[in-house]
Structure formats: structure tokens, C-alpha cells
Enzyme design. Structure first.
Site, PDB file in Angstrom:
ATOM      1  N   HIS A  44       0.801  -1.231   0.000  1.00  0.00           N
ATOM      2  CA  HIS A  44       0.000   0.000   0.000  1.00  0.00           C
ATOM      3  C   HIS A  44       0.831   1.277   0.000  1.00  0.00           C
ATOM      4  O   HIS A  44       0.325   2.334  -0.357  1.00  0.00           O
ATOM      5  CB  HIS A  44      -0.950   0.011   1.198  1.00  0.00           C
ATOM      6  CG  HIS A  44      -2.041  -1.007   1.110  1.00  0.00           C
ATOM      7  ND1 HIS A  44      -3.011  -0.985   0.138  1.00  0.00           N
ATOM      8  CD2 HIS A  44      -2.305  -2.110   1.855  1.00  0.00           C
ATOM      9  CE1 HIS A  44      -3.835  -2.012   0.291  1.00  0.00           C
ATOM     10  NE2 HIS A  44      -3.415  -2.716   1.330  1.00  0.00           N
ATOM     11  N   ARG A 102       6.775  -6.164   2.989  1.00  0.00           N
ATOM     12  CA  ARG A 102       5.534  -6.708   2.439  1.00  0.00           C
ATOM     13  C   ARG A 102       5.556  -6.408   0.950  1.00  0.00           C
ATOM     14  O   ARG A 102       5.552  -5.242   0.539  1.00  0.00           O
ATOM     15  CB  ARG A 102       4.304  -6.100   3.092  1.00  0.00           C
ATOM     16  CG  ARG A 102       3.028  -6.607   2.386  1.00  0.00           C
ATOM     17  CD  ARG A 102       1.797  -6.522   3.227  1.00  0.00           C
ATOM     18  NE  ARG A 102       1.279  -5.183   3.383  1.00  0.00           N
ATOM     19  CZ  ARG A 102       0.110  -4.918   3.975  1.00  0.00           C
ATOM     20  NH1 ARG A 102      -0.631  -5.909   4.457  1.00  0.00           N
ATOM     21  NH2 ARG A 102      -0.306  -3.685   4.094  1.00  0.00           N
ATOM     22  N   ASP A 110      16.799 -10.180  -3.982  1.00  0.00           N
ATOM     23  CA  ASP A 110      18.129  -9.774  -4.437  1.00  0.00           C
ATOM     24  C   ASP A 110      18.586  -8.467  -3.786  1.00  0.00           C
ATOM     25  O   ASP A 110      19.772  -8.303  -3.493  1.00  0.00           O
ATOM     26  CB  ASP A 110      18.177  -9.662  -5.972  1.00  0.00           C
ATOM     27  CG  ASP A 110      18.341 -11.029  -6.639  1.00  0.00           C
ATOM     28  OD1 ASP A 110      18.567 -12.029  -5.931  1.00  0.00           O
ATOM     29  OD2 ASP A 110      18.242 -11.094  -7.886  1.00  0.00           O
ATOM     30  N   GLU A 150      -6.311 -13.170   4.830  1.00  0.00           N
ATOM     31  CA  GLU A 150      -7.118 -11.969   5.083  1.00  0.00           C
ATOM     32  C   GLU A 150      -8.409 -11.956   4.283  1.00  0.00           C
ATOM     33  O   GLU A 150      -8.937 -10.890   3.974  1.00  0.00           O
ATOM     34  CB  GLU A 150      -6.283 -10.696   4.854  1.00  0.00           C
ATOM     35  CG  GLU A 150      -5.465 -10.655   3.588  1.00  0.00           C
ATOM     36  CD  GLU A 150      -4.566  -9.420   3.492  1.00  0.00           C
ATOM     37  OE1 GLU A 150      -4.677  -8.500   4.313  1.00  0.00           O
ATOM     38  OE2 GLU A 150      -3.745  -9.383   2.551  1.00  0.00           O
ATOM     39  N   ASP A 210      -8.662  -6.245   5.701  1.00  0.00           N
ATOM     40  CA  ASP A 210      -9.170  -6.985   4.545  1.00  0.00           C
ATOM     41  C   ASP A 210     -10.085  -8.123   4.970  1.00  0.00           C
ATOM     42  O   ASP A 210     -11.084  -8.408   4.301  1.00  0.00           O
ATOM     43  CB  ASP A 210      -8.002  -7.510   3.695  1.00  0.00           C
ATOM     44  CG  ASP A 210      -7.428  -6.402   2.825  1.00  0.00           C
ATOM     45  OD1 ASP A 210      -8.213  -5.725   2.136  1.00  0.00           O
ATOM     46  OD2 ASP A 210      -6.205  -6.192   2.854  1.00  0.00           O
TER      47      ASP A 210
HETATM   48  C1  3PY Z   1      -5.038  -5.733   6.724  1.00  0.00           C
HETATM   49  O1  3PY Z   1      -5.460  -5.422   7.852  1.00  0.00           O
HETATM   50  O2  3PY Z   1      -5.753  -6.060   5.784  1.00  0.00           O
HETATM   51  C2  3PY Z   1      -3.597  -5.727   6.476  1.00  0.00           C
HETATM   52  O3  3PY Z   1      -3.157  -6.204   5.482  1.00  0.00           O
HETATM   53  C3  3PY Z   1      -2.691  -5.126   7.476  1.00  0.00           C
HETATM   54  O4  3PY Z   1      -2.933  -5.500   8.687  1.00  0.00           O
HETATM   55 MG    MG Z   2      -4.550  -6.422   4.013  1.00  0.00          MG
END
Ligand code: 3PY
Ligand code: MG
Length: 268
Positions: free
Chosen positions: A48, A73, A87, A152, A178
Site C-alpha cells: 500500500h 511486504r 536480491d 485476510e 481486509d
Molecule cells: C489488513 O489489515 O488487511 C492488512 O493487510 C494489514 O494489517
Molecule cells: Mg490487508
């Protein structure tokens, strides 16, 4: 020179809960400020945050001078992207939106050199191998990778046992924002149904002997999640802290604008 030890993976093996923050500001000074705060780990959020590969590299270079474990991430689980992140020196990777065991298996392949995986070898270009100055990097690199997949969605919850059975998945990180959206509770990661689903997932992850993580900004809820089995917690983001700190500073002088943003959520 030896292959860099993965301090996050090592610390997790020690059993202490590891606290961290997400980084969404691509400026190197922001990373440096975060690095000196005493968190166990910080996560460069390419999903993000506005991080190109070069800004991930700069953050990793900055963080390397500090007593903090870097995590990246990835924007996605695309093997070409993962190869590049590895890398430039990412060793602990969080991959968003992993819904099935087949996706998890493909990720394990992507982050490992043959014969265990398909990661392409280009060590003369790779900061991870200190540009061929780590002897035998291609033989020892796989051991130092920590692969964390994100569960998620409702689909991921339904498939969690199968995802956990994938050898090479070191841990699972729950994304409450999510997950709540997927469960029909957009913007409400603290909904009782969502908390209950997270509880069950943390128990499953922990019983499978894998690292269990969750994002949680509320200290009481964080303690609750630790009791369910969480052993690494993301407790906030640099962007949220900056915005909140500046609002509080403003309010100390002006008494507030009367136009406050949304209540801080227990999620991302
Ligand atoms: C979420 O809450 O969806 C995330 O990816 C981060 O915590
Ligand atoms: Mg998320």
C-alpha cells in the site's frame, strides 16, 4: 563475509512476542527515525505504500545500521517481483492475499533457490549476496528466508489448515482490515465476528507450530490476541502516527478544528 542472518526468524524462534510497525513513508529519513525507536521489527509496506524497488533498497540500507529487523511486504506474490526483493536483501517477506495452499506452494518455490525452488540466480547483481562477496550464498540463502503469508479473506480462513500444511510457509499474518471487508464488515475490524475469526485463526496457526501475526492497534485487544497464540504484532504505522501527532500538536494550540477524521480502528 557470511550470509546475513535473519534476525526476525531467529528472534521468533526465541519465543518472545515481537512488536513492530508498518512503514508507509518512502523517505530514508522516515525509515531512520522508525529504526531508532526500539521496535523489534519494521515492515516496508510495498503493498500500500509508494515504494518502488529502489526505495525498498534504500530503506533496507538505512535499516541495516540499526538494531531492528527489516521485513518487506511485497506488492504481490509475483515471482519476478519476489526475486528482485530478495536480491536487494529482503529476507523476511510478507505476501498479501494468499487464499489457497496452491498459492502458498508457489510462493515457497519463488523464494527458494533450486533444488527446493525456482528463484533465479544472479548473485553478482544482488546486495543479498553482497555482490558475490558472500561465498556459497546460493547454498545458504534458503535457510535465512522467512516466508509469511497473509490470510485476510474468508476463503483464506476456510483454507487455513491446508495453507499451514505447506512446508516452507514459516508464518501467517492476519490482516484484520481486509478480513473484515471480506466478511461483510468493511471498516470494522473490531466487529465481534471478525475478532472471533481471528481468534480461531491464531489458535490454528499456533497449533501448527508456525509464527502467528496480526495487525492490532488496541493494547487490550493485542493482549487478547497474544493469549490466542499471536507471537508477532504490528501495532501501528508511521503514517498514522505522523498524522495523529500533528493533529494533537495542532489541537494543543487551537483546541481542534471540529472536523476529526474517523475514529482510529483496531485494524490497518
Ligand atoms: C489488513 O489489515 O488487511 C492488512 O493487510 C494489514 O494489517
Ligand atoms: Mg490487508
Amino acid at each position: 563475509m557470511e550470509v546475513t542472518k535473519n534476525r526476525f526468524k531467529f528472534a521468533m524462534q526465541g519465543g518472545d512476542v515481537q512488536y513492530g510497525a508498518f512503514l508507509g513513508l518512502p523517505d530514508g529519513s522516515a525509515a531512520e527515525i522508525a529504526a531508532g525507536t526500539g521496535f523489534d521489527w519494521v515492515l516496508i509496506d510495498q503493498e500500500h505504500g509508494p515504494f518502488e524497488l529502489s526505495s525498498v533498497l534504500r530503506h533496507l540500507q538505512v535499516l541495516a545500521a540499526y538494531d531492528v529487523a527489516p521485513i518487506v511486504r511485497a506488492a504481490s506474490g509475483d515471482p519476478t517481483l519476489l526475486k528482485k526483493l530478495l536480491d536487494v536483501g529482503a529476507q523476511s517477506l510478507v505476501i498479501p492475499m494468499v487464499d489457497t495452499a496452491a498459492q502458498a506452494e508457489a510462493l515457497v518455490q519463488a523464494v527458494r533457490y533450486p533444488p527446493q525452488g525456482i528463484r533465479g540466480i544472479g548473485t553478482s547483481m544482488a546486495r543479498a549476496a553482497r555482490w558475490n562477496q558472500v561465498p556459497g550464498y546460493a547454498h545458504s540463502a534458503n535457510e535465512e528466508i522467512c516466508l509469511i503469508v497473509q490470510a485476510e479473506t474468508s476463503q483464506a480462513m476456510a483454507n487455513l489448515d491446508r495453507i499451514l500444511a505447506v512446508d516452507g510457509v514459516d508464518g501467517v499474518f492476519i490482516g484484520p482490515s481486509d478480513l473484515s471487508a471480506s466478511m461483510g464488515h468493511v471498516g470494522n475490524p473490531g466487529h465481534p465476528e471478525v475478532i472471533s475469526a481471528i481468534d480461531t485463526a491464531l489458535q490454528q496457526i499456533s497449533s501448527a507450530g508456525k509464527y502467528a501475526g496480526v495487525f492490532c492497534m488496541a493494547p487490550d485487544l493485542a493482549q487478547h490476541y497474544i493469549a490466542q497464540g499471536a507471537n508477532f504484532l504490528a501495532v501501528g504505522t508511521d503514517t498514522m502516527v505522523l498524522a495523529q501527532g500533528l493533529r494533537e500538536l495542532r489541537d494543543r494550540f487551537t483546541g481542534g478544528t471540529g472536523q476529526e477524521p474517523d475514529e482510529p480502528q483496531a485494524g490497518y
